[in-house]
Design a protein around this motif. Structure first.
Motif, PDB file in Angstrom:
ATOM      1  N   MET A   1       0.643  -1.346   0.157  1.00 29.32           N
ATOM      2  CA  MET A   1       0.460   0.620  -0.007  1.00 29.32           C
ATOM      3  C   MET A   1       0.480   1.150   0.038  1.00 29.32           C
ATOM      4  N   ASN A   2       0.426   2.283  -1.013  1.00 29.66           N
ATOM      5  CA  ASN A   2       1.317   3.559  -0.952  1.00 29.66           C
ATOM      6  C   ASN A   2       0.841   4.675   0.283  1.00 29.66           C
ATOM      7  N   ALA A   3       2.005   4.657   0.934  1.00 23.72           N
ATOM      8  CA  ALA A   3       1.953   5.271   1.991  1.00 23.72           C
ATOM      9  C   ALA A   3       1.255   7.178   1.877  1.00 23.72           C
ATOM     10  N   ASN A   4       0.712   6.524   0.905  1.00 24.00           N
ATOM     11  CA  ASN A   4       0.378   8.222   0.750  1.00 24.00           C
ATOM     12  C   ASN A   4      -1.125   7.810   0.244  1.00 24.00           C
ATOM     13  N   THR A   5      -1.735   6.463  -0.086  1.00 24.87           N
ATOM     14  CA  THR A   5      -3.411   6.344  -0.007  1.00 24.87           C
ATOM     15  C   THR A   5      -3.858   6.550   1.702  1.00 24.87           C
ATOM     16  N   LEU A   6      -5.767   6.912   1.538  1.00 18.54           N
ATOM     17  CA  LEU A   6      -6.130   6.934   2.337  1.00 18.54           C
ATOM     18  C   LEU A   6      -7.249   6.439   2.420  1.00 18.54           C
ATOM     19  N   ASP A   7      -7.650   6.267   3.479  1.00 14.11           N
ATOM     20  CA  ASP A   7      -8.567   5.084   4.255  1.00 14.11           C
ATOM     21  C   ASP A   7      -9.889   6.101   3.997  1.00 14.11           C
ATOM     22  N   ALA A   8     -10.940   5.538   3.623  1.00 14.52           N
ATOM     23  CA  ALA A   8     -12.409   6.583   3.535  1.00 14.52           C
ATOM     24  C   ALA A   8     -12.346   7.850   4.572  1.00 14.52           C
ATOM     25  N   THR A   9     -12.167   6.970   5.721  1.00 15.43           N
ATOM     26  CA  THR A   9     -12.788   7.813   7.303  1.00 15.43           C
ATOM     27  C   THR A   9     -11.449   8.908   7.465  1.00 15.43           C
ATOM     28  N   THR A  10     -10.563   8.275   6.811  1.00 15.28           N
ATOM     29  CA  THR A  10      -9.569   9.829   7.022  1.00 15.28           C
ATOM     30  C   THR A  10      -9.750  10.692   5.678  1.00 15.28           C
ATOM     31  N   ARG A  11      -9.833  10.621   4.817  1.00  9.38           N
ATOM     32  CA  ARG A  11     -10.282  11.121   3.659  1.00  9.38           C
ATOM     33  C   ARG A  11     -11.577  12.031   3.927  1.00  9.38           C
ATOM     34  N   PHE A  12     -12.804  11.693   4.269  1.00 10.64           N
ATOM     35  CA  PHE A  12     -14.061  12.078   5.089  1.00 10.64           C
ATOM     36  C   PHE A  12     -12.911  13.465   5.671  1.00 10.64           C
ATOM     37  N   LEU A  13     -12.398  12.713   7.155  1.00  6.33           N
ATOM     38  CA  LEU A  13     -12.225  13.632   8.101  1.00  6.33           C
ATOM     39  C   LEU A  13     -10.663  14.927   7.496  1.00  6.33           C
ATOM     40  N   LEU A  14     -10.480  14.508   6.722  1.00  6.94           N
ATOM     41  CA  LEU A  14      -9.484  15.903   6.321  1.00  6.94           C
ATOM     42  C   LEU A  14     -10.167  16.574   5.072  1.00  6.94           C
ATOM     43  N   LYS A  15     -10.748  16.135   4.190  1.00  7.34           N
ATOM     44  CA  LYS A  15     -12.253  17.410   3.455  1.00  7.34           C
ATOM     45  C   LYS A  15     -12.400  18.109   5.051  1.00  7.34           C
ATOM     46  N   LYS A  16     -13.439  17.292   5.676  1.00  7.22           N
ATOM     47  CA  LYS A  16     -14.624  18.461   6.403  1.00  7.22           C
ATOM     48  C   LYS A  16     -13.358  18.711   7.228  1.00  7.22           C
ATOM     49  N   TYR A  17     -12.381  18.898   7.718  1.00  4.54           N
ATOM     50  CA  TYR A  17     -11.528  20.010   9.165  1.00  4.54           C
ATOM     51  C   TYR A  17     -10.149  20.634   8.076  1.00  4.54           C
ATOM     52  N   SER A  18      -9.327  19.740   7.341  1.00  2.31           N
ATOM     53  CA  SER A  18      -8.397  20.410   7.191  1.00  2.31           C
ATOM     54  C   SER A  18      -8.726  20.602   5.467  1.00  2.31           C
ATOM     55  N   PRO A  19      -9.808  21.635   4.327  1.00  5.40           N
ATOM     56  CA  PRO A  19      -9.924  20.616   3.021  1.00  5.40           C
ATOM     57  C   PRO A  19      -8.288  21.091   2.078  1.00  5.40           C
ATOM     58  N   ASP A  20      -7.272  21.671   3.176  1.00  2.00           N
ATOM     59  CA  ASP A  20      -5.646  21.962   1.861  1.00  2.00           C
ATOM     60  C   ASP A  20      -5.095  21.244   2.165  1.00  2.00           C
ATOM     61  N   ASP A  21      -5.042  19.867   3.181  1.00  2.24           N
ATOM     62  CA  ASP A  21      -3.999  19.298   3.523  1.00  2.24           C
ATOM     63  C   ASP A  21      -3.555  18.716   2.247  1.00  2.24           C
ATOM     64  N   VAL A  22      -2.218  18.729   1.901  1.00  2.23           N
ATOM     65  CA  VAL A  22      -1.596  18.567   0.964  1.00  2.23           C
ATOM     66  C   VAL A  22      -1.581  17.324   0.350  1.00  2.23           C
ATOM     67  N   ARG A  23      -2.095  16.245   1.302  1.00  5.70           N
ATOM     68  CA  ARG A  23      -2.428  14.765   0.934  1.00  5.70           C
ATOM     69  C   ARG A  23      -3.560  14.750  -0.088  1.00  5.70           C
ATOM     70  N   LEU A  24      -4.618  16.155   0.250  1.00  5.58           N
ATOM     71  CA  LEU A  24      -5.683  15.321  -0.409  1.00  5.58           C
ATOM     72  C   LEU A  24      -5.071  16.600  -1.757  1.00  5.58           C
ATOM     73  N   ALA A  25      -4.638  16.986  -2.101  1.00  3.59           N
ATOM     74  CA  ALA A  25      -4.352  17.884  -3.464  1.00  3.59           C
ATOM     75  C   ALA A  25      -3.937  16.372  -4.311  1.00  3.59           C
ATOM     76  N   THR A  26      -4.978  16.452  -5.333  1.00  2.52           N
ATOM     77  CA  THR A  26      -5.051  15.304  -6.193  1.00  2.52           C
ATOM     78  C   THR A  26      -5.585  15.776  -7.624  1.00  2.52           C
ATOM     79  N   THR A  27      -5.433  15.432  -9.185  1.00  2.00           N
ATOM     80  CA  THR A  27      -5.847  15.250  -9.476  1.00  2.00           C
ATOM     81  C   THR A  27      -6.310  13.714  -9.773  1.00  2.00           C
ATOM     82  N   ALA A  28      -7.259  12.511 -10.697  1.00  2.00           N
ATOM     83  CA  ALA A  28      -7.288  11.612 -10.910  1.00  2.00           C
ATOM     84  C   ALA A  28      -5.976  11.300 -10.383  1.00  2.00           C
TER      85      ALA A  28
END
Length: 97
Positions: A1-28
């Motif tokens: 598993m890639n070190a930057n692969t986020l599980d659904a819960t982590t992705r949801f929480l980051l989008k809600k509480y830290s939308p500028d988190d570098v781990r969410l800066a993706t395109t496709a």
């Protein structure tokens, strides 16, 4: 598993509480992170100095221009080393000097 692969819960929480988190800066699934200067090629002192100068000159880009505190593994497997200067690119437009 890639070190930057986020599980659904982590992705949801980051989008809600830290939308500028570098781990969410993706395109496709590909991060929009551009390596500006690597510690493989430049000293951390030089990188810090130039990054600070850039951020002072261009405060509108400051939140997206920073040095990495830890190694960051891209989905491609390429590792960006701690201390490297990166630029996180969103659809703010094209940077022009």
């Amino acid at each position: 598993m890639n070190a930057n692969t986020l599980d659904a819960t982590t992705r949801f929480l980051l989008k809600k509480y830290s939308p500028d988190d570098v781990r969410l800066a993706t395109t496709a699934g590909i991060p929009r992170i551009q390596l500006v200067m690597s510690v493989d090629d430049y000293s951390e002192r030089m990188i810090s100095k130039l990054c600070a100068e850039f951020n002072k000159t261009h405060p509108e880009w400051m939140a997206d221009s920073f040095t990495l505190l830890t190694d960051y593994t891209l989905p491609t497997g390429h590792i960006l080393k701690a201390g490297s200067w990166v630029f996180r690119n969103y659809d703010k437009g094209t940077f022009k000097e």
